[in-house]
Motif scaffolding. Structure first.
Motif, PDB file in Angstrom:
ATOM      1  N   LEU A   6       0.834  -1.192   0.000  1.00 56.81           N
ATOM      2  CA  LEU A   6       0.000   0.000   0.000  1.00 56.81           C
ATOM      3  C   LEU A   6       0.873   1.248   0.000  1.00 56.81           C
ATOM      4  N   PRO A   7       0.556   2.215  -0.832  1.00 61.09           N
ATOM      5  CA  PRO A   7       1.296   3.477  -0.790  1.00 61.09           C
ATOM      6  C   PRO A   7       1.089   4.175   0.557  1.00 61.09           C
ATOM      7  N   TRP A   9       0.375   7.180   1.264  1.00 61.75           N
ATOM      8  CA  TRP A   9      -0.768   8.082   1.328  1.00 61.75           C
ATOM      9  C   TRP A   9      -2.073   7.303   1.571  1.00 61.75           C
ATOM     10  N   VAL A  10      -2.168   6.074   1.078  1.00 60.45           N
ATOM     11  CA  VAL A  10      -3.365   5.268   1.315  1.00 60.45           C
ATOM     12  C   VAL A  10      -3.445   4.883   2.788  1.00 60.45           C
ATOM     13  N   ILE A  11      -2.320   4.449   3.343  1.00 56.01           N
ATOM     14  CA  ILE A  11      -2.294   4.089   4.773  1.00 56.01           C
ATOM     15  C   ILE A  11      -2.633   5.296   5.628  1.00 56.01           C
ATOM     16  N   LYS A  12      -2.111   6.457   5.243  1.00 51.68           N
ATOM     17  CA  LYS A  12      -2.388   7.681   5.992  1.00 51.68           C
ATOM     18  C   LYS A  12      -3.880   8.022   5.970  1.00 51.68           C
ATOM     19  N   MET A  13      -4.516   7.857   4.819  1.00 57.11           N
ATOM     20  CA  MET A  13      -5.944   8.157   4.706  1.00 57.11           C
ATOM     21  C   MET A  13      -6.792   7.156   5.512  1.00 57.11           C
ATOM     22  N   ILE A  14      -6.439   5.880   5.455  1.00 56.03           N
ATOM     23  CA  ILE A  14      -7.188   4.876   6.219  1.00 56.03           C
ATOM     24  C   ILE A  14      -7.011   5.122   7.716  1.00 56.03           C
ATOM     25  N   SER A  56       0.861  -0.401   8.080  1.00 53.22           N
ATOM     26  CA  SER A  56       2.110  -0.512   7.335  1.00 53.22           C
ATOM     27  C   SER A  56       2.845  -1.807   7.684  1.00 53.22           C
ATOM     28  N   ASN A  59       0.810  -4.846   6.413  1.00 52.49           N
ATOM     29  CA  ASN A  59       0.955  -4.989   4.975  1.00 52.49           C
ATOM     30  C   ASN A  59       2.284  -5.653   4.623  1.00 52.49           C
TER      31      ASN A  59
END
Length: 176
Positions: A6-7, A9-14, A56, A59
């Motif tokens: 996962l990028p 930014w995706v982890i940050k948004m989730i 993170s 993943n």
């Protein structure tokens, strides 16, 4: 999460959605004050956290299972495909310098050094154990024990089975 890295930014948004849900009042549109740092909440309960998954790390662990699948079950259907595309003739799944790497394998490739550092290899016939890179010598990889010799090696990806033949053809081998 088990197929692709996962990028950030995706982890940050989730994580933002999870934090907002956790700290919101009945009005979910206006989250309240965050009383505990998110990294502390993601600790295990035994370490004083709430046991919420760190996405993170989770993943990376799921991607590391691909290496485990390849090492533990060579008859698995995907093993032949992955070995053909990325592994070469032996089990060398360390970083390759080819331009032909899929999005899937680039994510798996990034977690391999951490995963390989936690797994030691049992040498059976030596065909699937890398002499320099696998952790087979008292739980350590020979490249970490003798880094100068590893850098001078003409076969950094040689297996334990191949090593006596490689040493015999070495320019340092003594003539009988």
């Amino acid at each position: 999460m088990s197929m692709f890295r996962l990028p950030a930014w995706v982890i940050k948004m989730i994580d933002r959605i999870r934090r907002d849900f956790l700290w919101s009042d009945p009005d979910i549109e206006h989250p309240g004050c965050r009383l505990v740092a998110w990294k502390n909440i993601c600790r295990s309960k035994e370490q004083g956290g709430w046991g919420i998954l760190d996405l993170s790390s989770f993943n990376m662990a799921l991607l590391g299972k691909w290496r485990w699948k390849l090492l533990s079950d060579s008859s698995w259907g995907g093993a032949k495909i992955l070995r053909f595309n990325y592994g070469g003739p032996n089990w060398d799944l360390f970083r390759r310098t080819t331009s032909r790497v899929s999005f899937f394998w680039s994510g798996v490739d990034q977690c391999l050094p951490a995963f390989s550092g936690c797994v030691s290899v049992q040498v059976k016939d030596g065909a699937n154990s890398l002499f320099w890179k696998d952790r087979w010598f008292n739980g350590r990889a020979p490249m970490n024990i003798w880094p100068e010799s590893f850098l001078l090696s003409r076969s950094p990806n040689g297996t334990v089975r191949e090593m006596p033949y490689l040493l015999a053809s070495s320019p340092f081998a003594s003539d009988p």
